[in-house]
Design an enzyme around this catalytic site. Sequence first.
Site, short mmCIF file in Angstrom:
data_model
loop_
_atom_site.label_atom_id
_atom_site.label_comp_id
_atom_site.label_asym_id
_atom_site.label_seq_id
_atom_site.Cartn_x
_atom_site.Cartn_y
_atom_site.Cartn_z
N THR A 174 32.19 -19.25 2.57
CA THR A 174 31.91 -19.41 4.05
C THR A 174 31.53 -21.03 4.40
OG1 THR A 174 29.59 -18.92 3.25
CG2 THR A 174 30.74 -17.24 4.55
N ASP A 222 38.45 -15.37 -13.98
CA ASP A 222 38.94 -15.87 -15.40
C ASP A 222 40.37 -14.83 -15.67
OD1 ASP A 222 39.09 -16.99 -17.94
OD2 ASP A 222 37.01 -17.45 -18.24
N ASP A 260 25.74 -12.79 -8.37
CA ASP A 260 26.73 -13.47 -7.69
C ASP A 260 26.96 -14.64 -8.72
OD1 ASP A 260 28.28 -14.50 -5.82
OD2 ASP A 260 26.79 -15.69 -4.79
N LYS A 285 19.52 -11.71 -4.56
CA LYS A 285 20.82 -12.31 -5.21
C LYS A 285 20.42 -13.33 -6.21
CE LYS A 285 23.79 -15.53 -3.36
NZ LYS A 285 24.22 -16.44 -4.11
N ARG A 288 18.36 -20.46 1.81
CA ARG A 288 17.49 -21.58 2.48
C ARG A 288 16.80 -21.29 3.55
NH1 ARG A 288 22.45 -25.87 1.61
NH2 ARG A 288 23.30 -23.53 1.96
N LYS A 340 30.69 -14.75 -9.19
CA LYS A 340 31.80 -15.28 -8.61
C LYS A 340 33.01 -15.64 -9.83
CE LYS A 340 30.31 -17.57 -4.44
NZ LYS A 340 28.95 -17.39 -4.72
O1 C5P Z 1 21.08 -21.07 1.78
P1 C5P Z 1 22.23 -20.00 2.02
O2 C5P Z 1 21.56 -19.09 3.06
O3 C5P Z 1 23.28 -20.94 2.61
O4 C5P Z 1 22.68 -19.41 0.84
C1 C5P Z 1 23.87 -18.54 0.96
C2 C5P Z 1 24.03 -18.12 -0.42
O5 C5P Z 1 25.29 -17.00 -0.54
C3 C5P Z 1 24.17 -19.07 -1.63
O6 C5P Z 1 23.71 -18.47 -2.90
C4 C5P Z 1 25.76 -18.96 -1.83
O7 C5P Z 1 26.12 -19.10 -3.22
C5 C5P Z 1 26.49 -17.41 -1.47
N1 C5P Z 1 27.61 -17.34 -0.90
C6 C5P Z 1 28.16 -18.08 0.08
N2 C5P Z 1 29.39 -17.96 0.62
C7 C5P Z 1 30.03 -16.97 -0.17
C8 C5P Z 1 29.50 -16.22 -1.15
C9 C5P Z 1 28.37 -16.43 -1.62
O8 C5P Z 1 27.37 -18.62 0.87
N3 C5P Z 1 31.35 -16.66 0.34
#
Ligand code: C5P
Length: 228
Positions: A118, A64, A59, A32, A202, A61
């Site tokens: 999330t 606009d 991603d 991603k 992460r 998002k």
């Molecule tokens: O580090 P982590 O596992 O929390 O990363 C989750 C990734 O998913 C981040 O890049 C975040 O921008 C993305 N994301 C999210 N929730 C969403 C859409 C995308 O956490 N609804």
Amino acid sequence: MAPELVVALDVPALEEARRLVALLRPTVRWFKVGMELFTAAGPAAVEAVRAEGGAVLLDLKLHDIPHTVAGAVRRAARLEAEMLTLHLAGGAAMIRAAVDAARDAGTGLRLLGITRLTSEPATSSEFTWSVAETAVGVADLGVDGVVASVHEAAAVRAACPPGFLIVAPGIRPAGAGADDQARVATPAEAAHAGCDFIVVGRPIIRAFDPLQAAVAIMREMAALAAPV
Ligand code: C5P
């Protein structure tokens, strides 16, 4: 089938992203590219993944006016990203413009709608239902899938047509901290809920051994995938 793992390349520089992709390929196919890396490196970030034979979830998002979003969708299609995210809060006209632009581009770009982040806690019992209802509405508009938490996945799966994609971030292996995420679930729970993809940042990219962390997550999902 077990969900596919998408590793979020949430790093500030192209070199760091290249290092991670080189380390994780070919075990991991999907990566991603999100706001941080795309802001830093632009299309070169997508190209870096594709150069290693990887597939890209871009991603951005998007949210606009329809004309602007359609233009961005066309550019993403030209980059040959496989999937692109847009905020469903942008409304029906924006979503239709994005769907039309993706179709016209003819590169097979799939559009994923962001339902609720999330990092947002579920505030009421109607939350799951409202995510599923949103998913049904956007499936009708031609969106290919949604980004939702594992907790909404079963309701979305039940409500939407076959083949509609469910992509779940907020994944934390047992014992890992939630960071800023709220609606978290384990890889096994994601597999059991029938998600098509999980997005993990992460817990992999900050691990001492990112490849080992990715493999452990994939094994956990393969062992507990929902029966087809
Ligand atoms: O580090 P982590 O596992 O929390 O990363 C989750 C990734 O998913 C981040 O890049 C975040 O921008 C993305 N994301 C999210 N929730 C969403 C859409 C995308 O956490 N609804």
